[in-house]
Design a protein around this motif. Structure first.
Motif, PDB file in Angstrom:
ATOM      1  N   ASN A  43       0.854  -1.201   0.000  1.00 34.45           N
ATOM      2  CA  ASN A  43       0.000   0.000   0.000  1.00 34.45           C
ATOM      3  C   ASN A  43       0.873   1.228   0.000  1.00 34.45           C
ATOM      4  OD1 ASN A  43      -0.044   1.176   3.028  1.00 34.45           O
ATOM      5  ND2 ASN A  43       0.270  -1.026   3.070  1.00 34.45           N
ATOM      6  N   GLN A  48      -1.913   3.082   4.434  1.00 37.89           N
ATOM      7  CA  GLN A  48      -3.088   2.236   4.694  1.00 37.89           C
ATOM      8  C   GLN A  48      -4.424   2.990   4.634  1.00 37.89           C
ATOM      9  OE1 GLN A  48      -1.931  -0.437   8.092  1.00 37.89           O
ATOM     10  NE2 GLN A  48       0.061   0.558   7.840  1.00 37.89           N
ATOM     11  N   TRP A  50      -7.312   2.510   3.764  1.00 35.55           N
ATOM     12  CA  TRP A  50      -8.423   1.593   3.467  1.00 35.55           C
ATOM     13  C   TRP A  50      -9.278   1.338   4.689  1.00 35.55           C
ATOM     14  CZ3 TRP A  50      -4.038  -2.038   1.676  1.00 35.55           C
ATOM     15  CH2 TRP A  50      -3.232  -2.408   2.772  1.00 35.55           C
ATOM     16  N   GLU A  51     -10.527   0.989   4.416  1.00 37.70           N
ATOM     17  CA  GLU A  51     -11.426   0.511   5.474  1.00 37.70           C
ATOM     18  C   GLU A  51     -12.276  -0.592   4.861  1.00 37.70           C
ATOM     19  OE1 GLU A  51     -13.549   3.950   6.936  1.00 37.70           O
ATOM     20  OE2 GLU A  51     -11.824   4.598   8.123  1.00 37.70           O
ATOM     21  N   PHE A  52     -12.754  -1.477   5.704  1.00 38.74           N
ATOM     22  CA  PHE A  52     -13.561  -2.606   5.240  1.00 38.74           C
ATOM     23  C   PHE A  52     -14.808  -2.662   6.107  1.00 38.74           C
ATOM     24  CE2 PHE A  52      -9.090  -3.259   4.638  1.00 38.74           C
ATOM     25  CZ  PHE A  52      -8.990  -3.662   3.320  1.00 38.74           C
ATOM     26  N   VAL A  83     -15.242  -2.292   0.328  1.00 32.67           N
ATOM     27  CA  VAL A  83     -13.826  -1.905   0.400  1.00 32.67           C
ATOM     28  C   VAL A  83     -13.798  -0.399   0.153  1.00 32.67           C
ATOM     29  CG1 VAL A  83     -11.519  -2.256  -0.558  1.00 32.67           C
ATOM     30  CG2 VAL A  83     -13.140  -4.176  -0.472  1.00 32.67           C
ATOM     31  N   GLY A  85     -12.037   3.471   0.417  1.00 31.38           N
ATOM     32  CA  GLY A  85     -10.804   4.271   0.424  1.00 31.38           C
ATOM     33  C   GLY A  85     -11.012   5.542   1.222  1.00 31.38           C
ATOM     34  N   THR A 163      -4.415   1.257  -3.811  1.00 35.68           N
ATOM     35  CA  THR A 163      -4.073   0.469  -2.631  1.00 35.68           C
ATOM     36  C   THR A 163      -5.232  -0.440  -2.212  1.00 35.68           C
ATOM     37  OG1 THR A 163      -2.268   1.747  -1.667  1.00 35.68           O
ATOM     38  CG2 THR A 163      -3.955   0.985  -0.138  1.00 35.68           C
ATOM     39  N   CYS A 164      -6.455   0.106  -2.247  1.00 36.88           N
ATOM     40  CA  CYS A 164      -7.631  -0.674  -1.832  1.00 36.88           C
ATOM     41  C   CYS A 164      -7.872  -1.844  -2.783  1.00 36.88           C
ATOM     42  CB  CYS A 164      -8.876   0.210  -1.806  1.00 36.88           C
ATOM     43  SG  CYS A 164      -8.830   1.415  -0.489  1.00 36.88           S
ATOM     44  N   VAL A 206     -14.664   1.846  -2.991  1.00 36.29           N
ATOM     45  CA  VAL A 206     -13.852   1.414  -4.134  1.00 36.29           C
ATOM     46  C   VAL A 206     -14.551   0.242  -4.817  1.00 36.29           C
ATOM     47  CG1 VAL A 206     -11.631   0.404  -4.826  1.00 36.29           C
ATOM     48  CG2 VAL A 206     -11.716   2.204  -3.081  1.00 36.29           C
TER      49      VAL A 206
END
Ligand SMILES: Cc1cc2nc3c(=O)[nH]c(=O)nc-3n(C[C@H](O)[C@H](O)[C@H](O)COP(=O)(O)O)c2cc1C
Length: 235
Positions: A43, A48, A50-52, A83, A85, A163-164, A206
Motif C-alpha cells: 500500500n 493504509q 483503506w477501510e472494510f 472496500v 478508500g 491500494t484498496c 472502491v
C-alpha cells in the motif's frame, strides 16, 4: 521459503466471479483471517488508506443489495464487504505510524512521515495547494523528473483506490484459499451505499465484494481473457 507456486496457481486459476451463493455462512474467524491477509497487501507509503465494512446482518444486506441494483451476487451473498478508500486519513496515519513504530524511528522514516508526505498529499482548502503544486511541478518538470500527482481530491481518491484494489484482491484470494467464493462489484449506487454504511466524509466505496459459498450455477460464463500479446509489451 518453500515453493508455493502450485498452491498460488490453483487459487488464482480457480477464483472466479461468482454471482450466486448458497445459504451457507462464512465462519467469523475465516472472514477475520481473510481481512488480516487483505491488509498485508502492498500500500502506498504504508499509509493504509483503506477501510472494510463487513455486513452480515440481514437487514443491512438487503439494503445494500438494493443499492447494488439487486445484483444476485449481492442479494445471495452471505457477507457483503465494502472496500472503502480514505482520501484524507494519510495525515492521521502518518502520525500513527510514528507513534506505533517498533523501536527507534530511523531519521529517514521520521522525515518522510513528518515532511515528505505533507509535500506529496496536502491539497489544502478547496484544493488550492494541490493546484499550486500542479503548476509548480509542471514548470519544474520541464527540466527534471517530478511527481505528477496527486494534485486534487480526485487524485487522492485514485491514490487510495490503487491500494484498496490490491487489498480487495488479497481478500478474494484468501477467501478462495479457505474454500469460499466472491464477486467484486462496482455496480452500485455509491450515494446510497455510503448512506447505509455511514462513512466519514472523505471515504468512498472502491468496490463491494459479495462473498459466500458459490452455488453450483454460480459461475455464469466460461473464463475468457485476451491473448497476452495484446497486453504485454517488451520494451
Ligand atoms: C472493479 C470491478 C468491478 C466489477 N463489477 C462487477 C459487478 O458490478 N457485477 C458483476 O457481476 N461483476 C463485476 N465484476 C466482475 C467482473 O465482471 C469479472 O471479474 C470479469 O468478468 C472476469 O471474470 P472472473 O472474475 O470470473 O475471472 C467486477 C470486477 C471488478 C474488478
Amino acid at each position: 521459503m518453500t515453493n508455493h507456486i502450485e498452491a498460488l496457481r490453483e487459487i488464482i486459476e480457480t477464483r472466479r466471479s461468482v454471482r450466486r451463493f448458497t445459504d451457507e455462512e462464512i465462519p467469523r474467524e475465516v472472514i477475520e483471517e481473510c481481512l488480516r491477509l487483505a491488509i498485508l497487501a502492498p500500500n502506498s507509503s504504508n499509509l493504509q488508506p483503506w477501510e472494510f465494512y463487513v455486513v452480515s446482518s440481514e437487514n443491512e444486506r438487503k439494503q445494500l443489495a438494493a443499492a447494488c441494483f439487486q445484483q444476485r451476487a449481492a442479494k445471495t451473498a452471505a457477507v457483503l464487504i465494502a472496500v472503502v478508500g480514505r482520501s484524507k486519513s494519510w495525515k492521521e496515519n502518518a502520525q500513527k505510524l510514528l507513534n506505533e513504530w517498533p523501536g527507534d524511528i530511523p531519521p529517514a522514516v521520521e522525515s518522510y512521515y513528518t515532511k515528505t508526505v505533507k509535500l506529496l498529499y496536502t491539497q489544502g482548502p478547496l484544493g488550492i495547494l494541490g493546484f499550486a503544486r500542479k503548476i509548480m511541478m509542471t514548470v519544474v518538470g520541464l527540466f527534471r523528473p517530478v511527481p505528477r500527482g496527486p494534485f486534487s481530491k480526485q487524485g487522492m481518491q485514485t491514490w487510495a483506490a490503487k491500494t484498496c484494489a490490491l487489498a480487495a484482491e488479497n481478500l478474494m484470494l484468501a477467501l478462495k484459499a479457505h474454500g469460499y467464493d466472491s464477486c467484486p462489484m462496482e455496480g452500485f449506487d455509491e450515494k446510497r451505499v455510503r448512506k447505509i454504511l455511514g462513512y466519514p466524509s472523505d471515504a468512498f466505496t472502491v468496490m463491494m465484494i459479495g462473498a459466500g459459498k458459490g452455488a453450483a450455477d454460480g459461475i455464469y460464463y466460461p473464463r475468457m481473457r485476451f491473448d497476452s500479446k495484446h497486453h504485454v509489451f517488451e520494451v
